[in-house]
Write a protein that holds these residues in place. Structure first.
Motif, short mmCIF file in Angstrom:
data_model
loop_
_atom_site.label_atom_id
_atom_site.label_comp_id
_atom_site.label_asym_id
_atom_site.label_seq_id
_atom_site.Cartn_x
_atom_site.Cartn_y
_atom_site.Cartn_z
N THR A 62 0.73 -1.27 0.16
CA THR A 62 0.11 0.15 -0.24
C THR A 62 0.85 1.27 -0.07
O THR A 62 2.09 1.24 0.16
N GLY A 63 0.54 2.31 -0.20
CA GLY A 63 1.19 3.52 -0.09
C GLY A 63 1.83 3.82 -1.27
O GLY A 63 3.03 4.74 -1.03
N ARG A 64 1.93 3.15 -2.43
CA ARG A 64 2.64 3.41 -3.74
C ARG A 64 2.34 4.82 -4.36
O ARG A 64 1.25 5.21 -4.47
N ASN A 80 -0.64 7.00 -2.90
CA ASN A 80 -1.48 6.05 -1.87
C ASN A 80 -1.90 5.04 -2.51
O ASN A 80 -2.99 4.29 -2.22
N MET A 81 -1.36 4.60 -4.03
CA MET A 81 -2.01 3.32 -4.70
C MET A 81 -1.76 2.06 -4.02
O MET A 81 -1.07 1.89 -3.29
N VAL A 82 -2.71 1.15 -4.33
CA VAL A 82 -2.66 -0.17 -3.73
C VAL A 82 -1.98 -0.99 -4.82
O VAL A 82 -2.53 -1.09 -6.06
N GLN A 83 -1.02 -1.62 -4.19
CA GLN A 83 -0.36 -2.58 -5.37
C GLN A 83 -0.74 -4.07 -5.15
O GLN A 83 -1.21 -4.55 -3.96
N GLY A 142 2.13 -10.06 -12.04
CA GLY A 142 1.76 -10.00 -10.58
C GLY A 142 2.07 -8.49 -10.05
O GLY A 142 2.18 -8.56 -8.71
N ILE A 143 2.16 -7.45 -10.71
CA ILE A 143 2.45 -6.04 -10.35
C ILE A 143 1.34 -5.03 -11.10
O ILE A 143 1.49 -4.79 -12.20
N GLY A 144 0.38 -4.90 -10.05
CA GLY A 144 -0.43 -3.89 -10.92
C GLY A 144 -0.82 -3.01 -9.71
O GLY A 144 -0.54 -3.02 -8.42
N PHE A 145 -1.56 -1.94 -10.08
CA PHE A 145 -1.89 -0.91 -9.16
C PHE A 145 -3.38 -0.40 -9.26
O PHE A 145 -3.82 -0.28 -10.51
N ALA A 146 -3.99 -0.12 -8.19
CA ALA A 146 -5.42 0.29 -7.99
C ALA A 146 -5.29 1.72 -7.55
O ALA A 146 -4.57 2.03 -6.42
N ILE A 147 -6.20 2.76 -7.84
CA ILE A 147 -6.17 3.88 -7.18
C ILE A 147 -7.24 3.76 -6.02
O ILE A 147 -8.07 3.03 -5.96
N PRO A 148 -6.78 3.94 -4.81
CA PRO A 148 -7.68 3.87 -3.51
C PRO A 148 -9.07 4.03 -3.49
O PRO A 148 -9.36 5.24 -4.03
N ALA A 149 -9.74 3.53 -2.82
CA ALA A 149 -11.24 3.78 -2.77
C ALA A 149 -11.49 4.99 -1.82
O ALA A 149 -12.48 5.79 -2.48
N SER A 150 -10.75 5.42 -1.02
CA SER A 150 -10.96 6.93 -0.53
C SER A 150 -10.92 7.97 -1.56
O SER A 150 -11.71 8.92 -1.39
N MET A 151 -10.06 7.93 -2.45
CA MET A 151 -9.81 8.92 -3.38
C MET A 151 -10.77 9.05 -4.55
O MET A 151 -11.32 9.95 -5.00
#
Length: 378
Positions: free
Chosen positions: A198-200, A217-220, A261-270
């Motif tokens: 987390t926190g990428r 703050n992206m989720v890896q 196996g390396i992906g990134f998602a914008i966190p739900a809060s944002m």
């Protein structure tokens, strides 16, 4: 720092980005218009394997074994339950030159997705899980600075199911997650993995349709993210959206092939912060993103190595202006972070908040100086 800043050069495939923590290029999960929507050519399907869970009856086997189950099928049952709960809230979005995914945000037909999925288009075709033909949709607004956008269905079908969003503060490494979307045009597809970190902080390139966004703050995740997954759902085993899959890594040293196996998602809060503002006001009125208030460019030394960011222009009344910075200064440090490129400056700012006071180290006329800067807002 405002949106006019020139980004550093990066390797790129479709919508690649650079990351501060790894030497990789990143591939955004948005497919081109050539993707088939139902039966893409040369897709090799493997026989599915039954998921197994250890014989734990306390509800914590493999994190997610169903409580009270000691027969080894709790995790599989949880997967099936989450897919049944959430997949009806994930849609496929067809733009003129791309195909991506989206999430049903509310019962009024608002769909949240990535800004790079909508691109410069204003109208779209959306395929929902309610069946029937594609439904027309229009752009409400895009916020490229965070690579998010909201579109609205022209008509709301019966049974449209809004998704539930989780608490980003509760996302932790090791949690099991599912990624849902339309990879390579295969609508309603699901992959699984864990939260790898987390926190990428990741910065997209502007080349090839990228937004140039620096996203903090992206989720890896290790869940497979492929072209077409962009804008879809990263889901926990409580059937909550914890992020929007946006980028997947590729390795430039291997010809740009996928780094598994390396992906990134914008966190739900944002996602919720931006989407609520767009629905309410038609635009983002409070970004929560720190700004220095300068336009700059990367400078290099005699060996062509980046050594800082030269201030090209200072926004009048902005944070840098109030702190006495001026055009020609070369920024080399922000707080505890060394600044060598415009990208590293963007990534450092992404970790800060408006109103926060940081020390900026810079050179002017060959002399090293510092200034206390109260950061503004993008």
């Amino acid at each position: 720092m405002d949106g006019s800043v020139t980004r550093g050069r990066v390797h790129r495939l479709l919508l690649p980005v650079t990351a501060a923590f790894a030497t990789v290029a990143l591939l955004a999960g948005c497919s081109g218009s050539g993707a088939s929507h139902s039966s893409p050519a040369q897709v090799n399907a493997a026989a599915p394997k039954k998921a197994e869970a250890p014989g734990r009856a306390d509800g914590h086997g493999l994190q997610a074994e169903a409580p009270g189950r000691a027969d080894g099928h709790g995790l599989q049952a949880d997967y099936e339950r989450v897919i049944k709960d959430v997949l009806p809230s994930v849609v496929q979005i067809d733009a003129a030159n791309s195909l991506g995914s989206g999430i049903v945000y509310d019962a009024q037909g608002h769909i949240v997705t990535n800004a790079h999925v909508v691109g410069g288009e204003k109208t779209f075709k959306v395929s929902t899980a309610t069946g029937g033909g594609a439904i027309g949709a229009r752009l409400v607004a895009a916020y490229p600075e965070q690579d998010l956008a909201v579109i609205k269905l022209d008509s709301v079908p019966n049974g449209l199911k809004p998704a539930r969003f989780g608490d980003s503060a509760k996302v932790a490494m090791g949690q099991i997650v599912l990624a849902m979307g339309s990879p390579l045009g295969l609508s309603s597809s699901v992959t699984q993995g864990i939260v790898s970190a987390t926190g990428r902080t990741v910065t997209e390139s502007r080349a090839g349709g990228g937004t140039g966004a620096t996203i903090g703050n992206m989720v890896q995740t290790s869940a497979a993210i492929n072209p077409g997954n962009s804008g879809g759902a990263l889901v926990n085993l409580d059937s909550e959206i914890i992020g929007i899959p946006t980028l997947a890594a590729t390795d430039p040293d291997m010809g740009g092939s996928a780094a598994a196996g390396i992906g990134f998602a914008i966190p739900a809060s944002m996602v919720k912060t931006v989407t609520d503002q767009i629905i309410r006001s038609g635009k983002v009125t409070d970004s929560g993103r720190a700004a220095l208030g300068v336009t700059g460019r990367t400078v290099v030394d005699s060996h062509y190595q980046p050594v800082g960011v030269a201030v090209v222009e200072v926004k009048g009344g902005g944070a840098a202006d109030k702190a006495g910075l001026r055009a020609g200064d070369i920024l080399t440090r922000l707080g505890d972070t060394d600044i060598s490129t415009i990208t590293s400056l963007s990534e450092a700012l992404a970790a800060d908040r408006p109103g926060q006071t940081v020390q900026v180290t810079y050179t002017r006329g060959g002399s090293v100086k510092t200034a206390q800067v109260t950061l503004g807002e993008i």
